[in-house]
Design a protein around this motif. Sequence first.
Motif, PDB file in Angstrom:
ATOM      1  N   VAL A 267       0.835  -1.205   0.000  1.00 41.77           N
ATOM      2  CA  VAL A 267       0.000   0.000   0.000  1.00 41.77           C
ATOM      3  C   VAL A 267       0.870   1.255   0.000  1.00 41.77           C
ATOM      4  N   PHE A 268       1.930   1.249   0.788  1.00 37.61           N
ATOM      5  CA  PHE A 268       2.838   2.396   0.798  1.00 37.61           C
ATOM      6  C   PHE A 268       3.473   2.603  -0.575  1.00 37.61           C
ATOM      7  N   LEU A 269       3.877   1.485  -1.218  1.00 39.74           N
ATOM      8  CA  LEU A 269       4.464   1.576  -2.550  1.00 39.74           C
ATOM      9  C   LEU A 269       3.457   2.119  -3.559  1.00 39.74           C
ATOM     10  N   LEU A 270       2.202   1.703  -3.449  1.00 39.30           N
ATOM     11  CA  LEU A 270       1.164   2.202  -4.346  1.00 39.30           C
ATOM     12  C   LEU A 270       1.039   3.720  -4.242  1.00 39.30           C
ATOM     13  N   LEU A 271       1.036   4.234  -3.026  1.00 42.59           N
ATOM     14  CA  LEU A 271       0.913   5.675  -2.837  1.00 42.59           C
ATOM     15  C   LEU A 271       2.132   6.415  -3.387  1.00 42.59           C
ATOM     16  N   VAL A 272       3.323   5.884  -3.152  1.00 46.03           N
ATOM     17  CA  VAL A 272       4.548   6.538  -3.619  1.00 46.03           C
ATOM     18  C   VAL A 272       4.602   6.538  -5.147  1.00 46.03           C
ATOM     19  N   VAL A 273       4.331   5.389  -5.770  1.00 48.31           N
ATOM     20  CA  VAL A 273       4.402   5.306  -7.229  1.00 48.31           C
ATOM     21  C   VAL A 273       3.352   6.196  -7.880  1.00 48.31           C
ATOM     22  N   ALA A 274       2.142   6.195  -7.323  1.00 51.15           N
ATOM     23  CA  ALA A 274       1.088   7.042  -7.888  1.00 51.15           C
ATOM     24  C   ALA A 274       1.450   8.519  -7.777  1.00 51.15           C
ATOM     25  N   GLY A 275       1.954   8.932  -6.607  1.00 54.86           N
ATOM     26  CA  GLY A 275       2.331  10.330  -6.432  1.00 54.86           C
ATOM     27  C   GLY A 275       3.511  10.733  -7.297  1.00 54.86           C
ATOM     28  N   LEU A 276       4.549   9.873  -7.314  1.00 52.34           N
ATOM     29  CA  LEU A 276       5.737  10.189  -8.106  1.00 52.34           C
ATOM     30  C   LEU A 276       5.423  10.176  -9.596  1.00 52.34           C
ATOM     31  N   GLY A 277       4.618   9.192 -10.034  1.00 52.92           N
ATOM     32  CA  GLY A 277       4.254   9.127 -11.447  1.00 52.92           C
ATOM     33  C   GLY A 277       3.464  10.354 -11.882  1.00 52.92           C
ATOM     34  N   GLY A 278       2.511  10.779 -11.045  1.00 49.64           N
ATOM     35  CA  GLY A 278       1.746  11.977 -11.377  1.00 49.64           C
ATOM     36  C   GLY A 278       2.614  13.220 -11.434  1.00 49.64           C
ATOM     37  N   PHE A 279       3.580  13.314 -10.506  1.00 49.54           N
ATOM     38  CA  PHE A 279       4.477  14.471 -10.498  1.00 49.54           C
ATOM     39  C   PHE A 279       5.348  14.497 -11.747  1.00 49.54           C
ATOM     40  N   LEU A 280       5.932  13.354 -12.118  1.00 49.34           N
ATOM     41  CA  LEU A 280       6.791  13.302 -13.307  1.00 49.34           C
ATOM     42  C   LEU A 280       6.004  13.583 -14.576  1.00 49.34           C
ATOM     43  N   ALA A 281       4.772  13.044 -14.625  1.00 48.57           N
ATOM     44  CA  ALA A 281       3.951  13.298 -15.819  1.00 48.57           C
ATOM     45  C   ALA A 281       3.599  14.776 -15.935  1.00 48.57           C
ATOM     46  N   ALA A 282       3.465  15.451 -14.810  1.00 45.09           N
ATOM     47  CA  ALA A 282       3.081  16.865 -14.846  1.00 45.09           C
ATOM     48  C   ALA A 282       4.226  17.768 -15.263  1.00 45.09           C
ATOM     49  N   ILE A 283       5.472  17.365 -14.949  1.00 42.21           N
ATOM     50  CA  ILE A 283       6.602  18.252 -15.259  1.00 42.21           C
ATOM     51  C   ILE A 283       7.245  17.945 -16.610  1.00 42.21           C
ATOM     52  N   VAL A 284       6.710  16.975 -17.332  1.00 40.71           N
ATOM     53  CA  VAL A 284       7.263  16.702 -18.665  1.00 40.71           C
ATOM     54  C   VAL A 284       7.025  17.920 -19.555  1.00 40.71           C
ATOM     55  N   PRO A 285       8.070  18.447 -20.154  1.00 37.09           N
ATOM     56  CA  PRO A 285       7.889  19.646 -20.989  1.00 37.09           C
ATOM     57  C   PRO A 285       7.021  19.361 -22.210  1.00 37.09           C
ATOM     58  N   SER A 286       6.316  20.352 -22.613  1.00 43.66           N
ATOM     59  CA  SER A 286       5.461  20.216 -23.784  1.00 43.66           C
ATOM     60  C   SER A 286       6.307  20.045 -25.036  1.00 43.66           C
ATOM     61  N   GLY A 287       5.720  19.402 -26.003  1.00 44.44           N
ATOM     62  CA  GLY A 287       6.426  19.159 -27.246  1.00 44.44           C
ATOM     63  C   GLY A 287       6.016  17.825 -27.824  1.00 44.44           C
ATOM     64  N   SER A 288       6.716  17.402 -28.843  1.00 45.73           N
ATOM     65  CA  SER A 288       6.366  16.147 -29.524  1.00 45.73           C
ATOM     66  C   SER A 288       6.640  14.917 -28.661  1.00 45.73           C
ATOM     67  N   LEU A 289       7.528  15.047 -27.684  1.00 40.78           N
ATOM     68  CA  LEU A 289       7.879  13.902 -26.833  1.00 40.78           C
ATOM     69  C   LEU A 289       7.058  13.837 -25.546  1.00 40.78           C
ATOM     70  N   GLN A 290       6.159  14.770 -25.351  1.00 42.21           N
ATOM     71  CA  GLN A 290       5.414  14.790 -24.098  1.00 42.21           C
ATOM     72  C   GLN A 290       4.538  13.548 -23.944  1.00 42.21           C
ATOM     73  N   THR A 291       3.767  13.224 -24.984  1.00 45.13           N
ATOM     74  CA  THR A 291       2.868  12.063 -24.902  1.00 45.13           C
ATOM     75  C   THR A 291       3.640  10.759 -24.749  1.00 45.13           C
ATOM     76  N   PRO A 292       4.674  10.476 -25.587  1.00 46.75           N
ATOM     77  CA  PRO A 292       5.454   9.245 -25.377  1.00 46.75           C
ATOM     78  C   PRO A 292       6.095   9.175 -23.995  1.00 46.75           C
ATOM     79  N   ALA A 293       6.544  10.301 -23.471  1.00 47.64           N
ATOM     80  CA  ALA A 293       7.172  10.305 -22.146  1.00 47.64           C
ATOM     81  C   ALA A 293       6.166   9.949 -21.064  1.00 47.64           C
ATOM     82  N   ARG A 294       4.979  10.514 -21.172  1.00 43.74           N
ATOM     83  CA  ARG A 294       3.950  10.186 -20.178  1.00 43.74           C
ATOM     84  C   ARG A 294       3.518   8.730 -20.278  1.00 43.74           C
ATOM     85  N   ILE A 295       3.450   8.194 -21.499  1.00 41.88           N
ATOM     86  CA  ILE A 295       3.116   6.774 -21.660  1.00 41.88           C
ATOM     87  C   ILE A 295       4.195   5.899 -21.040  1.00 41.88           C
ATOM     88  N   ALA A 296       5.461   6.279 -21.224  1.00 41.24           N
ATOM     89  CA  ALA A 296       6.565   5.516 -20.639  1.00 41.24           C
ATOM     90  C   ALA A 296       6.508   5.549 -19.121  1.00 41.24           C
TER      91      ALA A 296
END
Length: 209
Positions: A29-58
């Motif tokens: 459960v702790f890992l679920l919370l950490v991964v969800a929070g970290l994943g959301g944070f990384l997806a939010a800070i991905v710079p806009s551009g042609s690589l934004q969508t592939p980066a968020r999918i990765a």
Amino acid sequence: MAISAKLLGEDEYVVVSTRTHWKALIGPVFLLLVVAGLGGFLAAIVPSGSLQTPARIAILAVGVVVLAMFAVKPFLNWFFSTYTITNRRLITRHGVLTRTGRDIPLMRVNDVSYEHGLIDRMLGCGTLHIESAGERGQVVLPDVPHVEHVHLQMSDLLFGGPDGKPGDGILEDEGPPEHMRRRPQQSQQQEQPRGDDGDTIFSSDDDRR
């Protein structure tokens, strides 16, 4: 959660059936919370551009793999693993796709003990140690909920049952120990049947002498 009645023998019944304590799910459960929070944070800070969508999918794919391996899998193992004590045997079942199990007749169990540290006492769980006469002598059941109650139930089956039936720590050709024997109740004198004229129909041997 209890074992199917079809797998029980004649006159066999379930005394205790449980899973590992929910303490085993704290890490997932702790890992679920950490991964969800970290994943959301990384997806939010991905710079806009042609690589934004592939980066968020990765990022999403990595998060799903990590959760599947270290959160979902432990949860399924916990959910499908059970400890069952009947009046005849100890039954353990583990595994999701490949099921493994072990049955230990109670008459082969020599000793039952438990231990729990401070954290276990606060959470209400502990480790149950079972010594048997088989090839694999010791069975360790970690994180058993209400371990003191389970220990007491099993000890009663092994050493202090009400009438010492075979299978609860007593071999087939042995009699129950003295303290386990049921004390005979004082028989009450039954009234002898009498005929219509009030005479006794049946008399004891002492009356005929």
